[in-house]
Design a protein around this motif. Structure first.
Motif, PDB file in Angstrom:
ATOM      1  N   ARG A 197       0.827  -1.208   0.000  1.00 28.41           N
ATOM      2  CA  ARG A 197       0.000   0.000   0.000  1.00 28.41           C
ATOM      3  C   ARG A 197       0.862   1.260   0.000  1.00 28.41           C
ATOM      4  N   ARG A 198       1.984   1.192   0.714  1.00 29.26           N
ATOM      5  CA  ARG A 198       2.888   2.339   0.734  1.00 29.26           C
ATOM      6  C   ARG A 198       3.373   2.612  -0.685  1.00 29.26           C
ATOM      7  N   MET A 199       3.717   1.543  -1.419  1.00 31.03           N
ATOM      8  CA  MET A 199       4.179   1.706  -2.800  1.00 31.03           C
ATOM      9  C   MET A 199       3.060   2.213  -3.701  1.00 31.03           C
ATOM     10  N   GLN A 200       1.838   1.893  -3.308  1.00 34.24           N
ATOM     11  CA  GLN A 200       0.710   2.419  -4.092  1.00 34.24           C
ATOM     12  C   GLN A 200       0.454   3.891  -3.811  1.00 34.24           C
ATOM     13  N   GLY A 201       1.277   4.461  -2.954  1.00 41.82           N
ATOM     14  CA  GLY A 201       1.154   5.890  -2.701  1.00 41.82           C
ATOM     15  C   GLY A 201       0.278   6.235  -1.514  1.00 41.82           C
ATOM     16  N   ARG A 202      -0.159   5.210  -0.780  1.00 44.82           N
ATOM     17  CA  ARG A 202      -0.965   5.510   0.401  1.00 44.82           C
ATOM     18  C   ARG A 202      -0.068   6.010   1.529  1.00 44.82           C
ATOM     19  N   ASP A 203      -0.634   6.819   2.399  1.00 45.12           N
ATOM     20  CA  ASP A 203       0.081   7.271   3.593  1.00 45.12           C
ATOM     21  C   ASP A 203      -0.061   6.155   4.625  1.00 45.12           C
ATOM     22  N   ALA A 204       0.932   5.273   4.621  1.00 43.33           N
ATOM     23  CA  ALA A 204       0.812   4.029   5.384  1.00 43.33           C
ATOM     24  C   ALA A 204       1.260   4.209   6.826  1.00 43.33           C
ATOM     25  N   LEU A 205       0.384   3.817   7.730  1.00 43.58           N
ATOM     26  CA  LEU A 205       0.757   3.779   9.148  1.00 43.58           C
ATOM     27  C   LEU A 205       0.655   2.342   9.632  1.00 43.58           C
ATOM     28  N   TRP A 206       1.795   1.800  10.029  1.00 40.72           N
ATOM     29  CA  TRP A 206       1.765   0.514  10.734  1.00 40.72           C
ATOM     30  C   TRP A 206       2.206   0.827  12.154  1.00 40.72           C
ATOM     31  N   GLN A 207       1.231   0.841  13.036  1.00 36.92           N
ATOM     32  CA  GLN A 207       1.441   1.299  14.410  1.00 36.92           C
ATOM     33  C   GLN A 207       2.093   0.206  15.254  1.00 36.92           C
ATOM     34  N   PRO A 208       3.309   0.443  15.755  1.00 35.28           N
ATOM     35  CA  PRO A 208       3.970  -0.576  16.568  1.00 35.28           C
ATOM     36  C   PRO A 208       3.696  -0.417  18.063  1.00 35.28           C
ATOM     37  N   GLY A 209       4.065  -1.436  18.782  1.00 32.07           N
ATOM     38  CA  GLY A 209       3.966  -1.372  20.231  1.00 32.07           C
ATOM     39  C   GLY A 209       3.837  -2.740  20.861  1.00 32.07           C
ATOM     40  N   THR A 210       3.832  -2.739  22.167  1.00 32.22           N
ATOM     41  CA  THR A 210       3.699  -3.990  22.917  1.00 32.22           C
ATOM     42  C   THR A 210       2.676  -3.795  24.019  1.00 32.22           C
ATOM     43  N   PHE A 221      18.133   2.938  -0.764  1.00 29.51           N
ATOM     44  CA  PHE A 221      16.960   2.749   0.115  1.00 29.51           C
ATOM     45  C   PHE A 221      15.677   3.328  -0.474  1.00 29.51           C
ATOM     46  N   SER A 222      15.592   3.443  -1.783  1.00 27.06           N
ATOM     47  CA  SER A 222      14.420   4.118  -2.347  1.00 27.06           C
ATOM     48  C   SER A 222      13.361   3.167  -2.891  1.00 27.06           C
ATOM     49  N   LEU A 223      13.675   1.880  -3.010  1.00 28.51           N
ATOM     50  CA  LEU A 223      12.654   0.972  -3.558  1.00 28.51           C
ATOM     51  C   LEU A 223      11.415   0.935  -2.672  1.00 28.51           C
ATOM     52  N   ILE A 224      11.645   0.988  -1.368  1.00 23.84           N
ATOM     53  CA  ILE A 224      10.531   0.899  -0.423  1.00 23.84           C
ATOM     54  C   ILE A 224       9.468   1.955  -0.696  1.00 23.84           C
ATOM     55  N   ARG A 225       9.905   3.072  -1.286  1.00 19.60           N
ATOM     56  CA  ARG A 225       8.958   4.146  -1.594  1.00 19.60           C
ATOM     57  C   ARG A 225       8.719   4.295  -3.108  1.00 19.60           C
ATOM     58  N   ALA A 226       9.241   3.356  -3.878  1.00 18.78           N
ATOM     59  CA  ALA A 226       9.008   3.421  -5.326  1.00 18.78           C
ATOM     60  C   ALA A 226       7.545   3.114  -5.622  1.00 18.78           C
ATOM     61  N   SER A 227       7.112   3.457  -6.816  1.00 15.41           N
ATOM     62  CA  SER A 227       5.688   3.274  -7.101  1.00 15.41           C
ATOM     63  C   SER A 227       5.390   1.834  -7.490  1.00 15.41           C
ATOM     64  N   TRP A 228       4.246   1.386  -7.077  1.00 12.03           N
ATOM     65  CA  TRP A 228       3.772   0.038  -7.416  1.00 12.03           C
ATOM     66  C   TRP A 228       3.567  -0.035  -8.921  1.00 12.03           C
ATOM     67  N   PRO A 229       4.029  -1.107  -9.570  1.00 11.14           N
ATOM     68  CA  PRO A 229       3.916  -1.152 -11.025  1.00 11.14           C
ATOM     69  C   PRO A 229       2.476  -1.278 -11.515  1.00 11.14           C
ATOM     70  N   GLY A 230       2.250  -0.702 -12.656  1.00  8.99           N
ATOM     71  CA  GLY A 230       0.959  -0.848 -13.326  1.00  8.99           C
ATOM     72  C   GLY A 230       1.197  -1.406 -14.714  1.00  8.99           C
ATOM     73  N   ALA A 231       0.124  -1.683 -15.428  1.00 11.60           N
ATOM     74  CA  ALA A 231       0.283  -2.197 -16.785  1.00 11.60           C
ATOM     75  C   ALA A 231       0.774  -1.066 -17.694  1.00 11.60           C
ATOM     76  N   VAL A 232       1.679  -1.397 -18.594  1.00 11.37           N
ATOM     77  CA  VAL A 232       2.181  -0.406 -19.542  1.00 11.37           C
ATOM     78  C   VAL A 232       1.584  -0.690 -20.921  1.00 11.37           C
ATOM     79  N   PRO A 233       1.445   0.346 -21.755  1.00 13.83           N
ATOM     80  CA  PRO A 233       0.916   0.096 -23.099  1.00 13.83           C
ATOM     81  C   PRO A 233       1.935  -0.693 -23.926  1.00 13.83           C
ATOM     82  N   VAL A 234       1.452  -1.711 -24.619  1.00 10.57           N
ATOM     83  CA  VAL A 234       2.328  -2.519 -25.467  1.00 10.57           C
ATOM     84  C   VAL A 234       1.669  -2.622 -26.841  1.00 10.57           C
ATOM     85  N   ALA A 235       2.395  -2.197 -27.867  1.00  7.77           N
ATOM     86  CA  ALA A 235       1.835  -2.231 -29.215  1.00  7.77           C
ATOM     87  C   ALA A 235       1.819  -3.659 -29.751  1.00  7.77           C
TER      88      ALA A 235
END
Length: 898
Positions: free
Chosen positions: A67-80, A723-737
RNA sequence: GGGCGCUUAGCUCAGUGGUAGAGCGCCUGUCUUACACACAGGAUGUCGGCGGUUCGAAUCCGUCAGCGCCCA
């Protein structure tokens, strides 16, 4: 250059630290992006990472990274969570080893010790989660005993108390005599125990020599009996109703009464009623207004105080001196002594072996003791109603849906929730008692004092309730307390309700249900939209992992041996819907091969000058090879995305696996090899372009499941900054002739190579031998294709040249049918003609069986009339193809003199 | 006793109305300069039993059997 051998340990820690330092895990409340929230089910602060954690957190991390790669503002809240009982036990054990006891040191000093322990050892699991790659937003880490979360607990307690939804009551609770605290119904587990059923004779008052026989599995509780019950319609015993029995050993006369709780089918039909020591008997006692003396103390030792006044000597039946000698004895010792004494008195009719379910405390491990005490309760039934409604209306949905039934079944029959615990470690109940026992429930002591002053009209000393709350009480607030509630923070406004809660089915009652209740009550909205329920981790034989069975696997050890990616990918691949995950070392080892495969493929591309080129435009690809692999990548992207949307981690893993291994590595790279090894030019440029593009897609597609190796390759190739893949965009379909044409072309080449390989193998032609490939009856387009792909065909089929056959068929050929054409390998002198004939005959048999099956279908008038037209048409085509293949195989057989 | 789930290749499991699949294992061959954690090829199924619905059932319905889990 990439190393020849993949060594995950060489970069995992570095990458994780890089992400963490760069703030890559952080949610951003200022972002314009749509939030995506997962609240971690807070692991126990005493815990260390086990396989169950590895499963649930791998799935959560996969979702959050995606979801983070899809551009969502992702919160995974940690704790114990503070794990009241477990933590107190750990620290007490530690103190005991130093000869210390919490009661001697006092509450305050003890709590200091617990905090000290927490500071030192409490963070183990959060460190281990980092090894797994879990991308939690660490600066937001919370602990259920934090001041903010504690304030939330007090606020909730006080509010619910004012609303009448929390109250004090004196009723039977599940008492753990080892831990000396009440526990909730959920913390009790039934264990099968082989015991005995004792049939005891209770003399009928005033009728010497006559008895009523009662059967019991717990003779030691008889001291607290206050009645004998028989079923009102039990003909054998009905005459006893209204009489009295003399309670053996105690000497007190107790009524024999009618109650449907007595089961005429069971035992003697009469049951002893011990209201203070049995849940059913408690109800009977309430119905009949019976006294409810307790005969066991907090440690489950015989305790006579409440029955002492009624103890009397009865010749041959009761003896107060015996009872006094029993006082202070453990319940099991007392059982033996009591049975022995009753046997002496001739009051034991018989003893039967008896296997039954005995409730045990899940932490202490000893049989729990129903005990009559004052405790605090939450009115769960009232709180449950909106939660039930929320699931019924779909505001919260379970995945898989069947778990909603489990949720409903429990919620609709929910009992009052005992929330007080006789512990020191936990949220002390904000209740103060005046001298007369009047209770003041307030947020602070000062407020309680003020309330007391108002109540009594003067200053009075108050005593605070010593008990603490059930840990799950604070955990129930987790989805909003961690976001700052009761303050109205922007985080609260933004991240509540959460999107999905991921947990095992065993936690539905403990936690999911309670978060639903509290979330709806205090936030007016469900705490999460989706509850994804996964299975349990089991060993390869399907057994639950447990220390006593010795079948536990240590995730950290597996990470050490195979890499975190291998473990994570294994977990994803094995997580189907509603299934437990059977894990073994071998499985992790198998899936590691896939991670290695990606590494090696990348290494090959690197060696061939493949490098990221953001300017490369897939829409402008001209070669069929590029178009074909781009098109296949599009389909993989679509499948993988759909799988994640459906929480199908297994399908997500499989779609990636198929594409990477069976398409990209097995065919694309092989087809690209001659081009890459050939002269520079547009064709080579395009092969490189497509390769870098698709490798980038693969790295992004797999990053949620195997974050480390993908990020390492991404960085090493230079697809982006470190360290940028974690924030790279999720792939979508590309146009193919002209994807369709590219697919037809490459599929044909794949078929040709496969046929050639198959034939070669079956007639045992060694790979070292090359030969020409003769093609008969081929359409011009097929010959043209063969020409275009001659290099690949040579290489992959071990073929020297492709030649149309015009003229005589040479002697001793191996043949295969490929569409309209027949391909032949000239093998005179090498080929075993009878074996080749058998092979062709077998192929023909296969085609014939296929044709017969389809023909039968088409001969069925009902099928042709009723099946959809496209299905009928498809079958006609298949029949034609099968028949054509038969004809060509017949011709092939004829050629070799078949 | 009530509820839920499962039963498909030797193993672990996908497949929910139209050609039975994958991974591992097995068999055969190969150091074809990315990868032996690999490559190529191959064998393997009355889809638990029975009955029903349907033109057509691994798939839907019923029933029986076995296994597992939860609740009492």
């Amino acid at each position: 250059m990439l190393d020849k051998v993949l060594t995950p340990g060489a970069f995992e820690a570095r990458l994780y630290e890089g992400w963490e330092r760069a703030g890559a895990f952080a949610a951003d409340p200022d972002s314009a992006a749509r939030p995506f929230t997962i609240m971690i089910p807070p692991p126990n602060v005493t815990g260390s990472l086990h396989m169950g954690h590895a499963l649930t957190f791998t799935l959560q991390d996969t979702l959050i990274r995606w979801r983070r790669m899809q551009g969502r503002d992702a919160l995974w809240q940690p704790g114990t969570d503070h794990a009241g009982i477990a933590t107190q036990m750990v620290v007490e054990r530690l103190l005991a080893s130093r000869g210390l006891d919490r009661r001697q040191m006092g509450r305050e000093a003890f709590l200091e010790q617990v905090w000290a322990w927490k500071a030192e050892s409490g963070g183990a699991i959060t460190r281990q989660l980092r090894r797994l790659g879990a991308s939690l937003d660490w600066p937001r880490e919370r602990f259920t005993m934090d001041e903010g979360l504690s304030a939330a607990v007090r606020e909730v307690f006080v509010t619910l108390h004012r609303q009448g939804l929390i109250y004090r009551d004196r009723r039977l609770v599940n008492w753990d005599p080892k831990l000396q605290t009440a526990i909730s119904d959920l913390e009790v587990e039934s264990r099968e125990v082989r015991g005995s059923l004792w049939h005891l004779r209770y003399p009928i008052e005033g009728e010497p020599g006559r008895y009523v026989v009662v059967a019991t599995t717990r003779p030691e509780t008889m001291l607290g009996d206050t009645a004998v019950a028989v079923h009102p319609e039990d003909g054998r015993l009905r005459h006893l109703i209204g009489r009295r029995a003399v309670l053996p050993l105690v000497g007190r006369a107790i009524p024999i009464l009618a109650d449907t709780h007595a089961d005429p089918e069971k035992g003697s039909g009469a049951v002893k009623i011990t209201p203070a020591h049995d849940f059913n008997d408690f109800e009977v006692g309430r119905r009949h207004g019976l006294p409810m003396p307790s005969v066991l103390d907090a440690e489950a030792r015989i305790w006579l105080e409440e029955i002492a006044p009624e103890m009397r000597a009865v010749e041959g039946v009761a003896d107060p001196a015996f009872l006094r000698a029993l006082a202070g004895q453990d319940r099991f010792a007392a059982r033996k002594a009591i049975v022995a004494r009753l046997e002496e008195l001739g009051l034991v009719e018989k003893v039967e072996p008896h296997t039954h379910q005995v409730p045990h405390g899940d932490r202490g491990g000893v049989p729990i003791e129903p005990r009559l005490t004052w405790q605090w309760y939450a009115d769960a039934a009232t709180l449950a109603k909106p939660a039930i409604e929320a699931v019924e209306s779909g505001r919260t949905a379970f995945v898989p849906k069947q778990w909603e039934n489990t949720f409903f079944a429990w919620m609709r029959d929910i009992q009052p929730w005992c929330i007080s615990r006789q512990l020191w470690w936990g949220h002390q109940i904000p209740a103060w008692y005046g001298p007369d026992g009047h209770v003041f429930v307030e947020r602070t002591e000062a407020e309680a004092q003020a309330a007391a002053r108002a109540h009594y009209g003067k200053e009075v000393p108050l005593r605070r309730d010593e008990d603490v709350l059930d840990t799950w009480f604070s955990s129930a607030l987790w989805p909003f307390s961690t976001l700052g509630w009761p303050e109205r923070t922007r985080e609260l406004a933004r991240y509540y309700p959460g999107d999905v809660l991921v947990t095992g089915f065993d936690i539905i009652f403990f936690w999911v249900a309670r978060m639903m209740m509290m979330g709806l009550h205090f936030m007016g909205e469900v705490p999460f939209r989706t509850v994804y329920i996964h299975g349990l981790v089991r060993d390869e034989r399907g057994q639950k992992m447990s220390k006593s069975k010795g079948n536990v696997m240590d995730p950290l050890e597996l990470i050490e041996a195979y890499g975190a990616d291998a473990l994570r990918f294994t977990i994803c691949a094995l997580t189907g819907p509603g299934r437990d995950v059977k894990l073994s070392r071998k499985r992790v080892e198998d899936h590691r091969a896939f991670v290695t495969k990606i590494w090696n493929a990348a290494r090959f591309l690197e060696m061939n000058g493949v490098a990221p080129d953001p300017a490369w435009d897939p829409a402008r690809a001209r070669t069929p090879l590029a178009r074909w692999i781009l098109d296949a990548a599009n389909r993989a992207v679509t499948e993988a995305t759909a799988a994640l949307e459906a929480y199908r981690f297994d399908e997500y893993a499989a779609a990636c696996y198929r594409f990477v291994w069976n398409t990209f590595c097995d065919w694309f790279i092989e087809f690209a090899k001659p081009v890459l090894a050939g002269p520079d030019g547009p064709e080579k440029e395009e092969a490189r372009g497509a390769a870098q593009h698709v490798l980038g897609t693969i790295l992004r597609l797999l990053h949620p499941a195997i974050p480390f190796v993908t990020e390492e390759l991404w960085d090493r190739f230079g697809y982006g900054p470190a360290f940028s893949l974690i924030r790279a965009s999720w792939p979508g379909a590309v146009p193919v002739a002209e994807a369709e044409a590219a697919r037809a072309e490459l599929d044909w080449v794949v078929s040709l190579v496969s046929e050639v390989r198959s034939v070669r193998n079956e007639v045992n032609v060694p790979p070292s031998v090359t030969m020409p490939l003769l093609v008969k009856d081929a359409a011009p387009e097929s010959l043209a294709r063969a020409g275009r792909w001659i290099e690949a065909i040579r290489r992959l089929g071990r073929i020297s040249e492709v030649r149309p056959l015009d003229g005589e068929v040479p002697k001793g050929v191996a043949q295969a049918v490929l569409g309209e054409a027949t391909v032949m390998l000239p093998l005179e002198g090498v080929i075993d003609i009878p074996a080749e004939r058998a092979r062709l005959a077998k192929e023909r048999g296969r085609a014939e069986a296929e044709a017969r099956k389809i023909a039968a279908k088409l001969d069925n008038a009902d099928f042709v009339a009723r099946a959809p037209e496209e299905v009928v048409e498809e079958n006609r085509e298949r029949l034609a193809a099968a028949r054509a293949e038969m004809a060509r195989l017949d011709a092939a057989l004829a050629r070799i003199g078949g």
